[in-house]
Design a protein around this motif. Structure first.
Motif, PDB file in Angstrom:
ATOM      1  N   LEU A  61       0.825  -1.200   0.000  1.00  0.00           N
ATOM      2  CA  LEU A  61       0.000   0.000   0.000  1.00  0.00           C
ATOM      3  C   LEU A  61       0.863   1.256   0.000  1.00  0.00           C
ATOM      4  O   LEU A  61       0.544   2.247  -0.678  1.00  0.00           O
ATOM      5  CB  LEU A  61      -0.918   0.001   1.223  1.00  0.00           C
ATOM      6  CG  LEU A  61      -2.041  -1.042   1.237  1.00  0.00           C
ATOM      7  CD1 LEU A  61      -2.736  -1.058   2.607  1.00  0.00           C
ATOM      8  CD2 LEU A  61      -3.057  -0.756   0.136  1.00  0.00           C
ATOM      9  N   ARG A  62       1.952   1.229   0.748  1.00  0.00           N
ATOM     10  CA  ARG A  62       2.825   2.400   0.801  1.00  0.00           C
ATOM     11  C   ARG A  62       3.545   2.612  -0.526  1.00  0.00           C
ATOM     12  O   ARG A  62       3.764   3.754  -0.950  1.00  0.00           O
ATOM     13  CB  ARG A  62       3.838   2.257   1.937  1.00  0.00           C
ATOM     14  CG  ARG A  62       3.212   2.190   3.306  1.00  0.00           C
ATOM     15  CD  ARG A  62       2.352   3.434   3.576  1.00  0.00           C
ATOM     16  NE  ARG A  62       1.712   3.385   4.869  1.00  0.00           N
ATOM     17  CZ  ARG A  62       0.476   2.932   5.085  1.00  0.00           C
ATOM     18  NH1 ARG A  62      -0.261   2.496   4.069  1.00  0.00           N
ATOM     19  NH2 ARG A  62      -0.042   2.927   6.297  1.00  0.00           N
ATOM     20  N   VAL A  63       3.916   1.535  -1.185  1.00  0.00           N
ATOM     21  CA  VAL A  63       4.567   1.647  -2.485  1.00  0.00           C
ATOM     22  C   VAL A  63       3.656   2.372  -3.474  1.00  0.00           C
ATOM     23  O   VAL A  63       4.090   3.260  -4.225  1.00  0.00           O
ATOM     24  CB  VAL A  63       4.952   0.252  -3.022  1.00  0.00           C
ATOM     25  CG1 VAL A  63       5.341   0.331  -4.501  1.00  0.00           C
ATOM     26  CG2 VAL A  63       6.100  -0.333  -2.205  1.00  0.00           C
ATOM     27  N   HIS A  64       2.382   2.013  -3.478  1.00  0.00           N
ATOM     28  CA  HIS A  64       1.449   2.637  -4.410  1.00  0.00           C
ATOM     29  C   HIS A  64       1.127   4.080  -4.020  1.00  0.00           C
ATOM     30  O   HIS A  64       0.800   4.909  -4.870  1.00  0.00           O
ATOM     31  CB  HIS A  64       0.168   1.808  -4.503  1.00  0.00           C
ATOM     32  CG  HIS A  64       0.349   0.526  -5.261  1.00  0.00           C
ATOM     33  ND1 HIS A  64       0.775  -0.629  -4.656  1.00  0.00           N
ATOM     34  CD2 HIS A  64       0.187   0.235  -6.572  1.00  0.00           C
ATOM     35  CE1 HIS A  64       0.863  -1.592  -5.557  1.00  0.00           C
ATOM     36  NE2 HIS A  64       0.518  -1.100  -6.728  1.00  0.00           N
ATOM     37  N   ALA A  65       1.225   4.386  -2.732  1.00  0.00           N
ATOM     38  CA  ALA A  65       0.933   5.748  -2.285  1.00  0.00           C
ATOM     39  C   ALA A  65       2.115   6.693  -2.497  1.00  0.00           C
ATOM     40  O   ALA A  65       1.921   7.891  -2.720  1.00  0.00           O
ATOM     41  CB  ALA A  65       0.529   5.737  -0.813  1.00  0.00           C
ATOM     42  N   PHE A  66       3.339   6.153  -2.422  1.00  0.00           N
ATOM     43  CA  PHE A  66       4.541   6.994  -2.480  1.00  0.00           C
ATOM     44  C   PHE A  66       5.493   6.509  -3.571  1.00  0.00           C
ATOM     45  O   PHE A  66       6.710   6.471  -3.380  1.00  0.00           O
ATOM     46  CB  PHE A  66       5.244   6.983  -1.120  1.00  0.00           C
ATOM     47  CG  PHE A  66       4.364   7.398   0.024  1.00  0.00           C
ATOM     48  CD1 PHE A  66       3.956   8.712   0.159  1.00  0.00           C
ATOM     49  CD2 PHE A  66       3.931   6.472   0.967  1.00  0.00           C
ATOM     50  CE1 PHE A  66       3.151   9.107   1.217  1.00  0.00           C
ATOM     51  CE2 PHE A  66       3.128   6.863   2.028  1.00  0.00           C
ATOM     52  CZ  PHE A  66       2.726   8.184   2.153  1.00  0.00           C
ATOM     53  N   ARG A  79      20.464   4.720  -4.885  1.00  0.00           N
ATOM     54  CA  ARG A  79      19.312   5.457  -4.386  1.00  0.00           C
ATOM     55  C   ARG A  79      18.090   4.889  -5.100  1.00  0.00           C
ATOM     56  O   ARG A  79      18.024   4.918  -6.324  1.00  0.00           O
ATOM     57  CB  ARG A  79      19.426   6.956  -4.671  1.00  0.00           C
ATOM     58  CG  ARG A  79      20.775   7.560  -4.349  1.00  0.00           C
ATOM     59  CD  ARG A  79      20.850   9.007  -4.793  1.00  0.00           C
ATOM     60  NE  ARG A  79      20.050   9.879  -3.952  1.00  0.00           N
ATOM     61  CZ  ARG A  79      20.524  10.522  -2.881  1.00  0.00           C
ATOM     62  NH1 ARG A  79      21.800  10.379  -2.533  1.00  0.00           N
ATOM     63  NH2 ARG A  79      19.746  11.291  -2.165  1.00  0.00           N
ATOM     64  N   LEU A  80      17.126   4.369  -4.328  1.00  0.00           N
ATOM     65  CA  LEU A  80      15.975   3.717  -4.948  1.00  0.00           C
ATOM     66  C   LEU A  80      14.675   4.358  -4.487  1.00  0.00           C
ATOM     67  O   LEU A  80      14.486   4.621  -3.291  1.00  0.00           O
ATOM     68  CB  LEU A  80      15.944   2.222  -4.582  1.00  0.00           C
ATOM     69  CG  LEU A  80      17.117   1.357  -5.049  1.00  0.00           C
ATOM     70  CD1 LEU A  80      16.894  -0.092  -4.616  1.00  0.00           C
ATOM     71  CD2 LEU A  80      17.305   1.444  -6.553  1.00  0.00           C
ATOM     72  N   THR A  81      13.777   4.606  -5.442  1.00  0.00           N
ATOM     73  CA  THR A  81      12.434   5.044  -5.095  1.00  0.00           C
ATOM     74  C   THR A  81      11.645   3.833  -4.600  1.00  0.00           C
ATOM     75  O   THR A  81      12.087   2.681  -4.711  1.00  0.00           O
ATOM     76  CB  THR A  81      11.718   5.636  -6.308  1.00  0.00           C
ATOM     77  OG1 THR A  81      11.548   4.599  -7.294  1.00  0.00           O
ATOM     78  CG2 THR A  81      12.498   6.794  -6.912  1.00  0.00           C
ATOM     79  N   TYR A  82      10.442   4.104  -4.084  1.00  0.00           N
ATOM     80  CA  TYR A  82       9.599   2.997  -3.636  1.00  0.00           C
ATOM     81  C   TYR A  82       9.297   2.043  -4.791  1.00  0.00           C
ATOM     82  O   TYR A  82       9.322   0.815  -4.618  1.00  0.00           O
ATOM     83  CB  TYR A  82       8.302   3.534  -3.013  1.00  0.00           C
ATOM     84  CG  TYR A  82       8.454   3.887  -1.560  1.00  0.00           C
ATOM     85  CD1 TYR A  82       8.181   2.959  -0.561  1.00  0.00           C
ATOM     86  CD2 TYR A  82       8.912   5.147  -1.169  1.00  0.00           C
ATOM     87  CE1 TYR A  82       8.339   3.270   0.783  1.00  0.00           C
ATOM     88  CE2 TYR A  82       9.070   5.471   0.173  1.00  0.00           C
ATOM     89  CZ  TYR A  82       8.787   4.522   1.147  1.00  0.00           C
ATOM     90  OH  TYR A  82       8.956   4.831   2.475  1.00  0.00           O
ATOM     91  N   ARG A  83       9.021   2.589  -5.961  1.00  0.00           N
ATOM     92  CA  ARG A  83       8.736   1.725  -7.112  1.00  0.00           C
ATOM     93  C   ARG A  83       9.942   0.864  -7.460  1.00  0.00           C
ATOM     94  O   ARG A  83       9.821  -0.348  -7.677  1.00  0.00           O
ATOM     95  CB  ARG A  83       8.346   2.572  -8.328  1.00  0.00           C
ATOM     96  CG  ARG A  83       8.072   1.730  -9.582  1.00  0.00           C
ATOM     97  CD  ARG A  83       8.068   2.561 -10.852  1.00  0.00           C
ATOM     98  NE  ARG A  83       7.013   3.568 -10.870  1.00  0.00           N
ATOM     99  CZ  ARG A  83       7.215   4.875 -10.813  1.00  0.00           C
ATOM    100  NH1 ARG A  83       8.464   5.358 -10.706  1.00  0.00           N
ATOM    101  NH2 ARG A  83       6.216   5.711 -10.864  1.00  0.00           N
ATOM    102  N   GLY A  96       5.979   6.387   4.507  1.00  0.00           N
ATOM    103  CA  GLY A  96       6.461   6.866   3.220  1.00  0.00           C
ATOM    104  C   GLY A  96       7.711   7.708   3.315  1.00  0.00           C
ATOM    105  O   GLY A  96       7.964   8.565   2.462  1.00  0.00           O
ATOM    106  N   GLY A  97       8.530   7.463   4.341  1.00  0.00           N
ATOM    107  CA  GLY A  97       9.761   8.217   4.522  1.00  0.00           C
ATOM    108  C   GLY A  97      10.930   7.598   3.789  1.00  0.00           C
ATOM    109  O   GLY A  97      10.806   6.565   3.114  1.00  0.00           O
TER     110      GLY A  97
END
Length: 415
Positions: free
Chosen positions: A47-52, A65-69, A232-233
């Motif tokens: 859920l956090r991946v899709h939100a952030f 450096r990696l984003t949530y996606r 989402g930090g």
């Protein structure tokens, strides 16, 4: 205070909870439980991946450096690679590598495969690490060398709250041939995350947490990595302690997490550079295996206050068996920290056992939705330390009328 029978001939004194409001409700077994948890840790993270999606999830200073996606996709590919090796639901996958972005990918990959990650601290001597891996009956080892498994992206989302989600070993190698493996369920982890986020008021507006704790311990993984992801930090990792004053500025750090010992070692550099004006939160992890007293010394607190004048400071005390949490004290203005452990928070409840329990002194017992039910593959130790809903910490403490727990100078005999 109340009392209940712990076992024939042994009475424990229970201390009333001050935290039963909000989402916490008492279950049929008497334990406070969160009523709003996701079914499993993987679902919360999904859920956090899709939100952030586009936010940075994890940063390694001088490295990836990696984003949530990006993090989620790479972890899902590792899970797919593990699946091709026959790894699936309930298997154990050891994660044995230094703290890094690679560690986070491996940990999440094992989780997404449906397996139970086994945290093997990189700092363990090779022989002890080998015994831990053997004791866990690991079906696969994700080590520091060579490529991580890779395959078609895969996520096993069939886990439930009661299912084991993590196998984390205590730091008692000096007293035992093999440190004890602690089984932590999805409920334990999710409850610890909810407790930390709620008690510390972690914001969802882009928290940037410099985590200087080892991720292969409950304090680093369960109490810093996962709560930061839950809001989402961004988790910022520094493989070395060099140039941390610059890191605070360049990475826009607003939260720093470490042990009192680590903070004390950083004071000389930070005092020279004076780069902490943006820091708003300082979290000190005080694991019960390190020393009896948890809260940071008053001199350290004062030094950190001078360097980070706008920061709130707190100390969090816990054990691996309690998912690394249990007691917390806001030590920003605390004058006497020599023996202070803190107040119970989240769903944690306390009791005392022993001949002086009615006078507020005895062995500290904990229970709560974050507390493990047993050790891995060790029924004898489980019967000794887990009795009914209570975990015997082995620590001798006193609890005052306000619920503040202080350490006494010795441990309970035999534990």
């Amino acid at each position: 205070m109340g009392h209940s029978e712990h076992e024939p001939g042994a009475t424990i004194i229970e201390f009333p909870a001050h935290c039963a409001a909000g989402p916490l409700r008492r279950g049929s077994d008497g334990v406070l439980r969160y009523g709003d948890l996701s079914p499993a840790l993987t679902e919360l993270l999904d859920l956090r991946v899709h939100a952030f999606t586009g936010r940075e999830a994890v940063v390694e200073v001088g490295g990836p450096r990696l984003t949530y996606r990006e993090l989620w996709h790479s972890a899902a590919r590792i899970a797919g690679g593990l699946q091709t090796h026959g790894i699936g639901y309930g298997d154990r996958v050891a994660v044995h590598m230094p703290t890094s972005v690679r560690w986070v990918q491996a940990f999440l990959g094992a989780l997404l495969s449906g397996a139970v990650p086994v945290l093997v601290p990189d700092a363990l001597p090779a022989a002890v690490a080998a015994r831990v891996i053997a004791d866990s009956c690991a079906d696969f080892v994700l080590g520091p060398d060579g490529p991580l498994p890779d395959g078609t992206a895969f996520i096993d989302d069939g886990a439930a709250l009661d299912d084991p989600a993590l196998l984390c070993y205590t730091g008692t190698a000096a007293r035992q041939p093999v440190p004890a493996g602690v089984e932590l369920s999805n409920e334990n982890l999710l409850s610890a995350v909810s407790s930390v986020v709620g008690a510390l008021g972690l914001p969802a507006d882009g928290l940037r947490n410099l985590v200087l704790l080892p991720l292969a311990h409950a304090s680093g993984c369960v109490d810093q990595l996962l709560p930061t992801f839950a809001v989402g930090g961004t988790v910022v990792l520094a493989p070395t302690a060099r140039d941390l004053a610059d890191v605070l500025i360049t990475e826009r750090i607003d939260t720093v997490s470490a042990t009192p010992r680590i903070f004390a070692g950083l004071l000389p550099e930070l005092a020279v550079r004076r780069a902490g004006s943006a820091v708003r939160r300082i979290s000190k992890a005080c694991h019960r295996s390190e020393r009896a007293a948890a809260a940071a010394p008053a001199t350290l607190t004062a030094a950190l206050r001078e360097l980070f004048p706008a920061a709130r400071q707190w100390s969090v005390w816990g054990a691996t068996e309690t998912s690394g949490i249990g007691l917390m004290v806001d030590d920003t203005d605390l004058a006497d920290t020599g023996s202070t452990l803190g107040f119970a928070f989240g769903g944690t409840e306390l009791a005392l056992s022993g001949p002086e329990a009615t006078a507020g002194r005895g062995e500290l017992l904990c229970r709560g939705p974050n507390v493990s039910r047993r050790y891995w593959n060790d029924p004898t130790a489980s019967r000794t330390r887990f009795s009914g809903t209570w975990f015997h910490t082995g620590d001798l403490v006193s609890i005052d009328a306000d619920g503040l727990v202080r350490a006494e100078p010795r441990r309970v005999s035999g534990l």
